[in-house]
Design a protein around this motif. Structure first.
Motif, PDB file in Angstrom:
ATOM      1  N   ARG A 109     -23.414  12.616   2.127  1.00 18.67           N
ATOM      2  CA  ARG A 109     -22.108  13.055   1.551  1.00 18.67           C
ATOM      3  C   ARG A 109     -21.716  14.194   2.050  1.00 18.67           C
ATOM      4  NH1 ARG A 109     -24.294  12.886  -3.090  1.00 18.67           N
ATOM      5  NH2 ARG A 109     -24.727  15.419  -3.496  1.00 18.67           N
ATOM      6  N   GLU A 110     -22.677  15.282   2.283  1.00 13.68           N
ATOM      7  CA  GLU A 110     -22.285  16.724   2.385  1.00 13.68           C
ATOM      8  C   GLU A 110     -22.049  17.018   3.778  1.00 13.68           C
ATOM      9  OE1 GLU A 110     -24.556  19.089   0.100  1.00 13.68           O
ATOM     10  OE2 GLU A 110     -23.830  18.290  -1.881  1.00 13.68           O
ATOM     11  N   GLU A 111     -23.201  16.527   4.685  1.00 18.54           N
ATOM     12  CA  GLU A 111     -23.168  16.863   6.130  1.00 18.54           C
ATOM     13  C   GLU A 111     -22.636  15.549   6.807  1.00 18.54           C
ATOM     14  OE1 GLU A 111     -26.683  18.855   7.259  1.00 18.54           O
ATOM     15  OE2 GLU A 111     -26.862  19.991   5.241  1.00 18.54           O
ATOM     16  N   ARG A 112     -22.344  14.639   6.262  1.00 20.25           N
ATOM     17  CA  ARG A 112     -22.208  13.350   7.128  1.00 20.25           C
ATOM     18  C   ARG A 112     -23.217  12.876   8.244  1.00 20.25           C
ATOM     19  NH1 ARG A 112     -18.755  10.054   5.268  1.00 20.25           N
ATOM     20  NH2 ARG A 112     -17.757   9.505   7.270  1.00 20.25           N
ATOM     21  N   THR A 113     -24.483  13.172   7.554  1.00 24.36           N
ATOM     22  CA  THR A 113     -25.619  12.532   8.523  1.00 24.36           C
ATOM     23  C   THR A 113     -25.764  11.161   8.095  1.00 24.36           C
ATOM     24  OG1 THR A 113     -26.840  14.629   7.870  1.00 24.36           O
ATOM     25  CG2 THR A 113     -28.248  12.820   8.714  1.00 24.36           C
ATOM     26  N   THR A 114     -25.800  10.337   9.324  1.00 24.35           N
ATOM     27  CA  THR A 114     -25.953   8.913   9.371  1.00 24.35           C
ATOM     28  C   THR A 114     -27.508   8.574   9.344  1.00 24.35           C
ATOM     29  OG1 THR A 114     -24.238   8.743  10.581  1.00 24.35           O
ATOM     30  CG2 THR A 114     -25.142   6.717  10.497  1.00 24.35           C
ATOM     31  N   PHE A 115     -27.855   7.345   8.207  1.00 23.21           N
ATOM     32  CA  PHE A 115     -29.009   7.152   8.281  1.00 23.21           C
ATOM     33  C   PHE A 115     -29.186   5.387   8.472  1.00 23.21           C
ATOM     34  CE2 PHE A 115     -29.017  10.836   5.417  1.00 23.21           C
ATOM     35  CZ  PHE A 115     -30.232  11.468   5.597  1.00 23.21           C
ATOM     36  N   LEU A 116     -30.379   5.238   9.191  1.00 24.14           N
ATOM     37  CA  LEU A 116     -31.023   3.752   9.384  1.00 24.14           C
ATOM     38  C   LEU A 116     -32.316   3.899   8.768  1.00 24.14           C
ATOM     39  CD1 LEU A 116     -30.523   0.924  10.043  1.00 24.14           C
ATOM     40  CD2 LEU A 116     -31.282   1.718  12.261  1.00 24.14           C
ATOM     41  N   ILE A 117     -32.485   3.147   7.613  1.00 18.39           N
ATOM     42  CA  ILE A 117     -33.999   3.262   6.736  1.00 18.39           C
ATOM     43  C   ILE A 117     -34.325   1.926   6.586  1.00 18.39           C
ATOM     44  CG2 ILE A 117     -34.633   3.940   4.627  1.00 18.39           C
ATOM     45  CD1 ILE A 117     -32.691   6.006   4.472  1.00 18.39           C
ATOM     46  N   SER A 118     -35.486   1.786   6.926  1.00 21.36           N
ATOM     47  CA  SER A 118     -36.149   0.329   6.469  1.00 21.36           C
ATOM     48  C   SER A 118     -36.855   0.420   5.271  1.00 21.36           C
ATOM     49  CB  SER A 118     -36.972  -0.145   7.854  1.00 21.36           C
ATOM     50  OG  SER A 118     -38.101   0.680   7.818  1.00 21.36           O
TER      51      SER A 118
END
Length: 246
Positions: free
Chosen positions: A180-189
């Motif tokens: 939300r705050e840093e626009r970090t993108t996640f791909l989580i299994s």
């Protein structure tokens, strides 16, 4: 939004014929994308192939627009990875492990080690040897190492593995805040569908090495299913029927 991850028709099969088949997915900037499926479904194989730890038999994988096979360094330059069990030098303290990881990024400020220790909740035990850490603490340390370079994309394989309830909630809230705050993108299994439901805005369901459904969580559920668990059971049953008649 920009596509951060582009996986197109990727197949990776081992000698026992297990692996992944014809998988396609896209992850956009700011997504928390949940790759869900039971143990053995192919999630880790897909992630290893995406970050160059395994080579795809066919298909293409691009990170930030760069092909992982032909332009590996450019593709991985802004990526942090935690796949399978977190590795650490057990004779060194948690802090020393992170300081060693930080040396790979000479532009990082010295305070970055303190920042990630605080983010994952290891500040109080930073000077203890990693060999004395519990499984959950080692997992936090691995997550901290993956985050050390302030990556724009984090690929995390079962990041809450070994964590207690408090630790699981902490990691979940950290992921949501960074997205939300840093626009970090996640791909989580994960094989824990409730965690996927609480954490992710998009999800891909992997069954028997194939992507059988993906999309925005609220759109997949809207008007038909009360939870991702109901959606998953429905999709798996449909897939089994389709394969039986194939």
């Amino acid at each position: 939004m920009d596509k951060i991850v582009e996986v197109e028709a990727v197949t990776k099969l081992y000698r026992n014929r297990r692996g992944i088949r014809d998988v396609t997915l896209n992850v956009r900037q700011g997504d928390v994308y949940g790759l869900f499926g039971p143990n053995g479904a192919g999630k880790t194989t897909l992630m290893k192939t995406m970050v160059g730890l395994s080579r795809a038999d066919k298909g293409t994988i691009k990170l930030f627009g760069h092909d992982v096979t032909t332009h590996y360094e450019q593709a991985m330059a802004r990526v942090g990875v935690l796949i399978e069990t977190a590795e650490a030098y057990e004779y060194m303290s948690g802090r020393k492990n992170l300081e060693l990881a930080a040396r790979m990024y000479p532009e990082l400020p010295a305070k970055r080690v303190d920042e990630v220790l605080e983010l994952v909740g290891l500040t109080a035990v930073q000077h203890e040897r990693a060999g004395k850490y519990s499984l959950g603490m080692k997992q936090r340390l691995g997550l901290a190492a993956a985050m050390i370079s302030k990556p724009e994309l984090l690929i995390l394989d079962e990041p809450t593995n070994g964590l207690d309830i408090e630790g699981t909630v902490q990691i979940r809230e950290l992921v949501k805040r960074l997205a939300r705050e840093e626009r970090t993108t996640f791909l989580i299994s994960s094989h824990l569908i409730r965690e996927m439901e609480l954490m992710c805005n998009r999800i891909g369901i992997v069954h028997d090495g194939r992507m059988i459904r993906e999309g925005v969580c609220r759109e997949l559920l809207e008007g038909r299913f009360a939870s991702l668990e109901e959606l998953y059971m429905h999709e798996v049953e449909q897939d089994r029927r389709a394969m039986a008649h194939a």
